[in-house]
Write a protein that holds these residues in place. Structure first.
Motif, PDB file in Angstrom:
ATOM      1  N   PRO A  31       0.833  -1.199   0.000  1.00 48.29           N
ATOM      2  CA  PRO A  31       0.000   0.000   0.000  1.00 48.29           C
ATOM      3  C   PRO A  31       0.868   1.249   0.000  1.00 48.29           C
ATOM      4  CG  PRO A  31      -0.718  -1.563   1.677  1.00 48.29           C
ATOM      5  CD  PRO A  31       0.640  -1.999   1.224  1.00 48.29           C
ATOM      6  N   ALA A  32       0.526   2.224  -0.848  1.00 46.61           N
ATOM      7  CA  ALA A  32       1.310   3.459  -0.929  1.00 46.61           C
ATOM      8  C   ALA A  32       0.437   4.578  -1.459  1.00 46.61           C
ATOM      9  CB  ALA A  32       2.519   3.260  -1.843  1.00 46.61           C
ATOM     10  N   ARG A  33       0.705   5.794  -0.999  1.00 47.66           N
ATOM     11  CA  ARG A  33      -0.040   6.947  -1.513  1.00 47.66           C
ATOM     12  C   ARG A  33       0.186   7.101  -3.015  1.00 47.66           C
ATOM     13  NH1 ARG A  33      -2.216  10.481   2.112  1.00 47.66           N
ATOM     14  NH2 ARG A  33      -1.567  10.310   4.294  1.00 47.66           N
ATOM     15  N   ASP A  34       1.432   6.865  -3.438  1.00 49.44           N
ATOM     16  CA  ASP A  34       1.776   6.941  -4.851  1.00 49.44           C
ATOM     17  C   ASP A  34       2.383   5.601  -5.267  1.00 49.44           C
ATOM     18  OD1 ASP A  34       2.633   7.434  -7.403  1.00 49.44           O
ATOM     19  OD2 ASP A  34       3.762   9.254  -6.923  1.00 49.44           O
ATOM     20  N   PHE A  53      -0.239  -0.958  -4.316  1.00 50.10           N
ATOM     21  CA  PHE A  53      -1.640  -0.553  -4.314  1.00 50.10           C
ATOM     22  C   PHE A  53      -1.747   0.900  -3.875  1.00 50.10           C
ATOM     23  CE2 PHE A  53      -2.713  -4.970  -4.500  1.00 50.10           C
ATOM     24  CZ  PHE A  53      -4.032  -5.035  -4.918  1.00 50.10           C
ATOM     25  N   HIS A  54      -2.612   1.654  -4.540  1.00 55.98           N
ATOM     26  CA  HIS A  54      -2.875   3.005  -4.052  1.00 55.98           C
ATOM     27  C   HIS A  54      -3.599   2.901  -2.728  1.00 55.98           C
ATOM     28  CE1 HIS A  54      -5.417   6.594  -3.419  1.00 55.98           C
ATOM     29  NE2 HIS A  54      -4.299   7.203  -3.766  1.00 55.98           N
ATOM     30  N   CYS A  55      -3.139   3.671  -1.748  1.00 56.32           N
ATOM     31  CA  CYS A  55      -3.771   3.619  -0.432  1.00 56.32           C
ATOM     32  C   CYS A  55      -3.624   4.954   0.279  1.00 56.32           C
ATOM     33  CB  CYS A  55      -3.144   2.509   0.420  1.00 56.32           C
ATOM     34  SG  CYS A  55      -3.815   2.414   2.099  1.00 56.32           S
ATOM     35  N   ASN A  56      -4.733   5.469   0.765  1.00 57.91           N
ATOM     36  CA  ASN A  56      -4.718   6.628   1.653  1.00 57.91           C
ATOM     37  C   ASN A  56      -4.816   6.090   3.073  1.00 57.91           C
ATOM     38  OD1 ASN A  56      -5.144   8.855   3.221  1.00 57.91           O
ATOM     39  ND2 ASN A  56      -7.015   9.517   2.192  1.00 57.91           N
ATOM     40  N   ALA A  61     -11.742   2.781   4.147  1.00 57.89           N
ATOM     41  CA  ALA A  61     -12.062   2.030   2.933  1.00 57.89           C
ATOM     42  C   ALA A  61     -10.806   1.740   2.124  1.00 57.89           C
ATOM     43  CB  ALA A  61     -13.066   2.804   2.081  1.00 57.89           C
ATOM     44  N   SER A  62      -9.925   2.726   2.036  1.00 54.02           N
ATOM     45  CA  SER A  62      -8.693   2.568   1.258  1.00 54.02           C
ATOM     46  C   SER A  62      -7.759   1.545   1.905  1.00 54.02           C
ATOM     47  CB  SER A  62      -7.990   3.918   1.114  1.00 54.02           C
ATOM     48  OG  SER A  62      -6.872   3.825   0.265  1.00 54.02           O
ATOM     49  N   VAL A  63      -7.619   1.610   3.223  1.00 56.25           N
ATOM     50  CA  VAL A  63      -6.754   0.671   3.932  1.00 56.25           C
ATOM     51  C   VAL A  63      -7.308  -0.748   3.830  1.00 56.25           C
ATOM     52  CG1 VAL A  63      -5.876  -0.012   6.215  1.00 56.25           C
ATOM     53  CG2 VAL A  63      -5.822   2.394   5.515  1.00 56.25           C
ATOM     54  N   ALA A  66      -6.623  -2.157   0.441  1.00 55.99           N
ATOM     55  CA  ALA A  66      -5.204  -2.491   0.240  1.00 55.99           C
ATOM     56  C   ALA A  66      -4.832  -3.788   0.959  1.00 55.99           C
ATOM     57  CB  ALA A  66      -4.328  -1.345   0.746  1.00 55.99           C
ATOM     58  N   ILE A  67      -5.429  -4.029   2.118  1.00 50.28           N
ATOM     59  CA  ILE A  67      -5.152  -5.263   2.862  1.00 50.28           C
ATOM     60  C   ILE A  67      -5.737  -6.468   2.141  1.00 50.28           C
ATOM     61  CG2 ILE A  67      -5.667  -6.549   4.992  1.00 50.28           C
ATOM     62  CD1 ILE A  67      -5.540  -3.841   6.462  1.00 50.28           C
ATOM     63  N   GLY A  68      -6.939  -6.291   1.607  1.00 49.75           N
ATOM     64  CA  GLY A  68      -7.593  -7.390   0.899  1.00 49.75           C
ATOM     65  C   GLY A  68      -7.742  -8.606   1.797  1.00 49.75           C
ATOM     66  N   ASN A  69      -7.397  -9.774   1.258  1.00 47.77           N
ATOM     67  CA  ASN A  69      -7.499 -11.019   2.041  1.00 47.77           C
ATOM     68  C   ASN A  69      -6.129 -11.505   2.515  1.00 47.77           C
ATOM     69  OD1 ASN A  69      -6.515 -11.748  -0.436  1.00 47.77           O
ATOM     70  ND2 ASN A  69      -7.815 -13.561  -0.671  1.00 47.77           N
ATOM     71  N   SER A  70      -5.249 -10.553   2.807  1.00 47.58           N
ATOM     72  CA  SER A  70      -3.905 -10.899   3.274  1.00 47.58           C
ATOM     73  C   SER A  70      -3.972 -11.637   4.605  1.00 47.58           C
ATOM     74  CB  SER A  70      -3.044  -9.637   3.440  1.00 47.58           C
ATOM     75  OG  SER A  70      -2.876  -8.976   2.191  1.00 47.58           O
ATOM     76  N   GLY A  71      -3.165 -12.681   4.724  1.00 42.62           N
ATOM     77  CA  GLY A  71      -3.126 -13.432   5.970  1.00 42.62           C
ATOM     78  C   GLY A  71      -2.298 -12.753   7.039  1.00 42.62           C
TER      79      GLY A  71
END
Length: 313
Positions: A31-34, A53-56, A61-63, A66-71
């Motif tokens: 996850p990264a702003r840019d 991944f774009h992440c604020n 919602a953005s975080v 970015a995490i998705g289904n990460s273990g």
């Protein structure tokens, strides 16, 4: 751990962690702003293995996306100085809490929080107090999170030795705040990456705190002397008493990117060493700490005076 998310993955520690985990086959979301600024990480893995991944980080919602289904989720985000809205409270506490809460909600089973050996609710600096508060905030949502508390981290892109080696190129003398007596136990960034890889596969590491330091303790002055020997430069030292350092920091702290702040002066009043003999360390993860003298010459070559060790400049 097949898929994981690393917040702060494009930073100094993050890039080493990503290289280590990519070799072990993990699919890594960064996850990264840019996201474009994290593209340099992709060659560290196979095609599609490292995904920026774009992440604020201020947005739930953005975080969560970015995490998705990460273990597993690893939070390496940290700052050394405040600037505008980017405060110790917003980054070390609020942001860490948000990432931990959403990691739990997304179903992650592992969480690793990068703290600092200086973390102390009653510390002399805002930095130290915010790191302690960040640990508490993470554990409020993720009680089994693993906390890492490193001392000064060294390695090819570190801020300490590279910064002072650059200063020694043009300054006739280097400053020693408080006489340069503050103690550090420098830890190699490669050992931190190794520790994170071990923790992800050790159930007994969950919910534990690990204090990470190298094999030797040095004073601030000794670290600068070692840097000067490795770069072949002869430089003097200027003792800067605490009150003078605080006064200078008050002025320098007004700059857009201050080279020194009052909080950093306060940080130097506390040693960054493993004082608790019962603390869990690298040894408990089966890792023998790497000596500073083995690594420092490998990346200070570009600062070497006259192209050879021992030349004066």
């Amino acid at each position: 751990m097949k898929q994981l998310a690393i917040f702060g993955g494009s930073g100094f520690v993050g890039r080493h962690v990503i290289r280590r985990l990519a070799k072990e086959g993990a699919v890594i979301r960064v996850p990264a702003r840019d996201p474009d600024k994290a593209l340099f990480l992709k060659p560290a893995g196979d095609v599609g293995q490292i995904v920026p991944f774009h992440c604020n980080p201020r947005s739930d919602a953005s975080v969560a996306s970015a995490i998705g289904n990460s273990g597993a989720v690893i939070n390496l985000i940290g700052i050394i100085a405040e600037q505008g809205r980017t405060t110790f409270q917003s980054v070390h506490v609020e942001m860490a809490a948000r990432i931990a809460r959403l990691a739990r909600e997304q179903g992650a089973t592992h969480f690793i929080q990068m703290s600092a050996l200086l973390a102390d609710a009653h510390g002399t600096s805002s930095y130290a107090r915010s790191k302690a508060a960040g640990e508490d905030a993470v554990r409020a949502f993720f009680p089994e999170a693993t906390i890492l508390r490193p001392s000064l981290i060294f390695g090819p892109e570190d801020h300490f030795f590279n910064q002072f080696a650059a200063m020694a190129r043009y300054m006739p003398a280097l400053p020693l705040i408080g006489g340069g007596m503050t103690k550090f136990q420098p830890v190699y960034v490669g050992d931190i990456a190794h520790a994170i890889a071990e923790i992800l596969y050790r159930p007994e590491a969950m919910g534990r705190i690990y204090e990470l330091g190298g094999p030797e303790v040095y004073s601030f002055r000794e670290l600068l002397e070692l840097m000067l020997r490795e770069t072949g430069r002869r430089r003097g030292f200027i003792n800067v008493p605490w009150n003078i350092a605080e006064l200078k920091a008050a002025v320098l702290g007004l700059l857009p990117n201050p080279p020194l702040t009052r909080d950093q002066v306060a940080m130097l009043k506390t040693d960054s060493v493993i004082a608790d003999k019962t603390a869990l360390t690298l040894h408990n993860l089966g890792i023998a700490p790497t000596a500073l003298e083995m690594i420092l010459p490998t990346y200070l070559d570009r600062f070497r005076a006259g192209g050879r060790l021992g030349a004066a400049a």
